[in-house]
Design a protein around this motif. Structure first.
Motif, PDB file in Angstrom:
ATOM      1  N   ILE A 127      10.538   1.388  11.571  1.00  0.00           N
ATOM      2  CA  ILE A 127       9.263   0.895  11.046  1.00  0.00           C
ATOM      3  C   ILE A 127       8.682  -0.171  11.973  1.00  0.00           C
ATOM      4  O   ILE A 127       7.491  -0.137  12.324  1.00  0.00           O
ATOM      5  N   HIS A 128       9.515  -1.119  12.397  1.00  0.00           N
ATOM      6  CA  HIS A 128       9.041  -2.210  13.255  1.00  0.00           C
ATOM      7  C   HIS A 128       8.563  -1.691  14.610  1.00  0.00           C
ATOM      8  O   HIS A 128       7.675  -2.298  15.226  1.00  0.00           O
ATOM      9  N   GLU A 129       9.134  -0.590  15.061  1.00  0.00           N
ATOM     10  CA  GLU A 129       8.718  -0.005  16.341  1.00  0.00           C
ATOM     11  C   GLU A 129       7.548   0.965  16.183  1.00  0.00           C
ATOM     12  O   GLU A 129       7.125   1.604  17.151  1.00  0.00           O
ATOM     13  N   ASN A 130       7.043   1.072  14.944  1.00  0.00           N
ATOM     14  CA  ASN A 130       5.968   2.040  14.637  1.00  0.00           C
ATOM     15  C   ASN A 130       6.358   3.469  14.987  1.00  0.00           C
ATOM     16  O   ASN A 130       5.517   4.300  15.326  1.00  0.00           O
ATOM     17  N   TYR A 131       7.650   3.731  14.910  1.00  0.00           N
ATOM     18  CA  TYR A 131       8.155   5.082  15.174  1.00  0.00           C
ATOM     19  C   TYR A 131       7.921   5.982  13.959  1.00  0.00           C
ATOM     20  O   TYR A 131       7.649   7.173  14.098  1.00  0.00           O
ATOM     21  N   VAL A 132       8.035   5.391  12.762  1.00  0.00           N
ATOM     22  CA  VAL A 132       7.808   6.140  11.526  1.00  0.00           C
ATOM     23  C   VAL A 132       7.062   5.264  10.523  1.00  0.00           C
ATOM     24  O   VAL A 132       7.027   4.032  10.643  1.00  0.00           O
ATOM     25  N   LYS A 133       6.481   5.919   9.534  1.00  0.00           N
ATOM     26  CA  LYS A 133       6.024   5.256   8.317  1.00  0.00           C
ATOM     27  C   LYS A 133       6.893   5.777   7.187  1.00  0.00           C
ATOM     28  O   LYS A 133       7.225   6.972   7.150  1.00  0.00           O
ATOM     29  N   VAL A 134       7.293   4.888   6.290  1.00  0.00           N
ATOM     30  CA  VAL A 134       8.195   5.264   5.205  1.00  0.00           C
ATOM     31  C   VAL A 134       7.502   4.999   3.873  1.00  0.00           C
ATOM     32  O   VAL A 134       7.268   3.841   3.499  1.00  0.00           O
ATOM     33  N   LYS A 135       7.160   6.061   3.187  1.00  0.00           N
ATOM     34  CA  LYS A 135       6.496   5.927   1.898  1.00  0.00           C
ATOM     35  C   LYS A 135       7.525   5.531   0.834  1.00  0.00           C
ATOM     36  O   LYS A 135       8.629   6.090   0.788  1.00  0.00           O
ATOM     37  N   ALA A 136       7.178   4.561   0.020  1.00  0.00           N
ATOM     38  CA  ALA A 136       8.050   4.147  -1.087  1.00  0.00           C
ATOM     39  C   ALA A 136       7.602   4.894  -2.338  1.00  0.00           C
ATOM     40  O   ALA A 136       6.487   4.706  -2.821  1.00  0.00           O
ATOM     41  N   ILE A 137       8.474   5.766  -2.834  1.00  0.00           N
ATOM     42  CA  ILE A 137       8.133   6.622  -3.971  1.00  0.00           C
ATOM     43  C   ILE A 137       8.963   6.190  -5.174  1.00  0.00           C
ATOM     44  O   ILE A 137      10.181   6.332  -5.179  1.00  0.00           O
ATOM     45  N   ASN A 157       0.824  -1.221   0.000  1.00  0.00           N
ATOM     46  CA  ASN A 157       0.000   0.000   0.000  1.00  0.00           C
ATOM     47  C   ASN A 157       0.853   1.265   0.000  1.00  0.00           C
ATOM     48  O   ASN A 157       0.596   2.203   0.743  1.00  0.00           O
ATOM     49  N   GLN A 158       1.898   1.228  -0.810  1.00  0.00           N
ATOM     50  CA  GLN A 158       2.810   2.366  -1.025  1.00  0.00           C
ATOM     51  C   GLN A 158       3.787   2.600   0.113  1.00  0.00           C
ATOM     52  O   GLN A 158       4.564   3.555   0.067  1.00  0.00           O
ATOM     53  N   TYR A 159       3.787   1.736   1.132  1.00  0.00           N
ATOM     54  CA  TYR A 159       4.693   1.953   2.261  1.00  0.00           C
ATOM     55  C   TYR A 159       5.696   0.805   2.388  1.00  0.00           C
ATOM     56  O   TYR A 159       5.375  -0.358   2.167  1.00  0.00           O
ATOM     57  N   LEU A 160       6.900   1.175   2.763  1.00  0.00           N
ATOM     58  CA  LEU A 160       7.994   0.219   2.907  1.00  0.00           C
ATOM     59  C   LEU A 160       7.737  -0.703   4.089  1.00  0.00           C
ATOM     60  O   LEU A 160       7.416  -0.248   5.187  1.00  0.00           O
ATOM     61  N   THR A 161       7.904  -2.014   3.867  1.00  0.00           N
ATOM     62  CA  THR A 161       7.772  -2.984   4.958  1.00  0.00           C
ATOM     63  C   THR A 161       9.061  -3.756   5.211  1.00  0.00           C
ATOM     64  O   THR A 161       9.243  -4.319   6.282  1.00  0.00           O
ATOM     65  N   GLN A 162       9.959  -3.784   4.213  1.00  0.00           N
ATOM     66  CA  GLN A 162      11.210  -4.533   4.394  1.00  0.00           C
ATOM     67  C   GLN A 162      12.245  -4.061   3.388  1.00  0.00           C
ATOM     68  O   GLN A 162      11.907  -3.708   2.258  1.00  0.00           O
ATOM     69  N   ILE A 163      13.508  -4.031   3.821  1.00  0.00           N
ATOM     70  CA  ILE A 163      14.646  -3.818   2.927  1.00  0.00           C
ATOM     71  C   ILE A 163      15.584  -5.009   3.101  1.00  0.00           C
ATOM     72  O   ILE A 163      16.024  -5.287   4.216  1.00  0.00           O
ATOM     73  N   ILE A 164      15.871  -5.685   1.994  1.00  0.00           N
ATOM     74  CA  ILE A 164      16.794  -6.819   2.046  1.00  0.00           C
ATOM     75  C   ILE A 164      18.067  -6.406   1.327  1.00  0.00           C
ATOM     76  O   ILE A 164      18.115  -6.345   0.089  1.00  0.00           O
ATOM     77  N   GLU A 165      19.103  -6.068   2.096  1.00  0.00           N
ATOM     78  CA  GLU A 165      20.359  -5.655   1.495  1.00  0.00           C
ATOM     79  C   GLU A 165      20.962  -6.842   0.751  1.00  0.00           C
ATOM     80  O   GLU A 165      21.197  -7.899   1.345  1.00  0.00           O
ATOM     81  N   SER A 166      21.202  -6.662  -0.537  1.00  0.00           N
ATOM     82  CA  SER A 166      21.550  -7.792  -1.391  1.00  0.00           C
ATOM     83  C   SER A 166      22.602  -7.418  -2.421  1.00  0.00           C
ATOM     84  O   SER A 166      22.768  -6.247  -2.777  1.00  0.00           O
ATOM     85  N   SER A 167      23.291  -8.443  -2.891  1.00  0.00           N
ATOM     86  CA  SER A 167      24.135  -8.328  -4.079  1.00  0.00           C
ATOM     87  C   SER A 167      23.299  -8.821  -5.259  1.00  0.00           C
ATOM     88  O   SER A 167      22.777  -9.933  -5.228  1.00  0.00           O
ATOM     89  N   ILE A 168      23.148  -7.977  -6.275  1.00  0.00           N
ATOM     90  CA  ILE A 168      22.233  -8.278  -7.380  1.00  0.00           C
ATOM     91  C   ILE A 168      23.013  -8.365  -8.683  1.00  0.00           C
ATOM     92  O   ILE A 168      23.869  -7.521  -8.965  1.00  0.00           O
ATOM     93  N   GLU A 169      22.700  -9.373  -9.461  1.00  0.00           N
ATOM     94  CA  GLU A 169      23.399  -9.570 -10.729  1.00  0.00           C
ATOM     95  C   GLU A 169      22.490 -10.310 -11.701  1.00  0.00           C
ATOM     96  O   GLU A 169      21.721 -11.182 -11.308  1.00  0.00           O
ATOM     97  N   ARG A 170      22.598  -9.932 -12.976  1.00  0.00           N
ATOM     98  CA  ARG A 170      21.856 -10.647 -14.009  1.00  0.00           C
ATOM     99  C   ARG A 170      22.648 -11.895 -14.399  1.00  0.00           C
ATOM    100  O   ARG A 170      23.831 -11.812 -14.743  1.00  0.00           O
ATOM    101  N   LYS A 171      21.978 -13.043 -14.336  1.00  0.00           N
ATOM    102  CA  LYS A 171      22.608 -14.317 -14.691  1.00  0.00           C
ATOM    103  C   LYS A 171      21.665 -15.107 -15.590  1.00  0.00           C
ATOM    104  O   LYS A 171      20.558 -15.458 -15.168  1.00  0.00           O
ATOM    105  N   ASN A 172      22.105 -15.343 -16.831  1.00  0.00           N
ATOM    106  CA  ASN A 172      21.320 -16.173 -17.752  1.00  0.00           C
ATOM    107  C   ASN A 172      19.864 -15.728 -17.846  1.00  0.00           C
ATOM    108  O   ASN A 172      18.933 -16.490 -17.572  1.00  0.00           O
ATOM    109  N   ASN A 173      19.664 -14.463 -18.204  1.00  0.00           N
ATOM    110  CA  ASN A 173      18.319 -13.909 -18.396  1.00  0.00           C
ATOM    111  C   ASN A 173      17.490 -13.840 -17.119  1.00  0.00           C
ATOM    112  O   ASN A 173      16.275 -13.660 -17.168  1.00  0.00           O
TER     113      ASN A 173
END
Length: 305
Positions: free
Chosen positions: A254-264, A172-188
């Motif tokens: 976010i987990h502590e309901n201290y803030v809401k973070v809109k994903a734009i 619903n337009q709000y951030l619920t999780q960030i998964i810090e990742s290494s991202i790469e294109r492999k075989n389409n």
């Protein structure tokens, strides 16, 4: 329009910054990616720039980047130092690694008193990202309402290897999780490998990812100060290497309901030199933006006719 600051995290540039000789100019007249960031921020209505740097880099930074822009927008400096921690906390004396992005933001607490947007110094974010962030701040009505500017994954990849991105889960337009990742294109297929070692997973070209571009309020400083102890206590066995990172702090809030973070979402495309082989393609991309009149050829000088 509200006053708004662009906070540029540049302390991690470290020794690469020595004399600026080792940083590759990307524009036709010696411009760095950081120049284009400030130019875009000006166009979007930002009213101040704050650089977080290492104190030993102050003179060289001010005499290169700073002097180019200080007659266009107010500029301030903050220093990220290992000694800038609560007095009752201790880190090993032989630690040299910076303490991370949350600590870098805390370094600016004395010079920022208005809503602000964070960026990395060595990434190109694109004009639309700044416009989206500025519009959010201008409409901001609550100091506990933050935003993250999200990119389509495909717009943040390089052909030369993997890149580190925060894969965003959004509801619903709000951030619920960030998964810090290494991202790469492999075989389409685009594969995200979480940095915590958990199971890799595939993402689509339009999966939203974070590039550490957050719209925040000064209220974040008190939260980060208050929770510095928690960070240290959790990392007693890793005090030589652990980092107090903004994405982790954002998720805690976010987990502590201290803030809401809109994903734009932004339509912008990232450019950056993750690998030496990226340099030519970034220069070509900047040149095309100049050819398309998005930027002038001489970014900070009046064109001669």
């Amino acid at each position: 329009m509200k006053n708004k600051t662009l906070l540029i995290l540049a302390a991690g540039m470290g020794s690469r910054f020595g004399g600026l000789k080792q940083i590759e100019p990307m524009g036709p007249n010696g411009e760095f990616l950081i120049d284009y960031s400030i130019y875009d921020a000006l166009k979007a209505g930002f009213t101040k720039v704050v650089f977080v740097i290492k104190k030993e880099n102050y003179e060289v930074f001010k005499n290169t980047i700073g002097k180019r822009v200080e007659d266009k927008i107010p500029v301030e400096y903050a220093f990220q130092e290992l000694s800038d921690i609560p007095s009752h906390l201790k880190f090993p004396e032989d630690r040299t690694k910076p303490l991370g992005t949350s600590h870098a933001i805390l370094a600016a607490r004395h010079v920022i008193h208005e809503p602000f947007v964070t960026i990395n110094a060595d990434d190109f974010y694109g004009r639309d990202a700044y416009l989206q962030a500025a519009n959010f701040i201008d409409q901001m009505a609550d100091e506990h309402q933050y935003a993250v500017i999200t990119y389509h994954t495909v717009n943040t990849l390089t052909e030369n290897g993997s890149v580190k991105r925060g894969v965003c889960k959004v509801e619903n337009q709000y951030l619920t999780q960030i998964i810090e990742s290494s991202i790469e294109r492999k075989n389409n297929e685009i594969i995200a490998s979480p940095l915590d070692g958990s199971t890799p997973f595939s993402v689509t070209e339009d999966t939203p990812v974070s590039m550490n571009m957050f719209a925040l309020t000064p209220d974040v400083f008190s939260y980060l100060e208050k929770h510095f102890d928690d960070f240290v206590n959790k990392n007693q066995e890793k005090l030589l290497t652990c980092e107090y990172l903004l994405p982790d702090s954002i998720m805690d809030m976010i987990h502590e309901n201290y803030v809401k973070v809109k994903a734009i979402p932004t339509s912008a495309r990232w450019y950056g030199v993750t690998y030496k082989e990226d340099t030519n393609s970034v220069k070509q991309s900047i040149q095309k933006l100049i050819d398309d009149t998005i930027y002038p050829c001489h970014l900070w000088e009046k064109e001669e006719h």
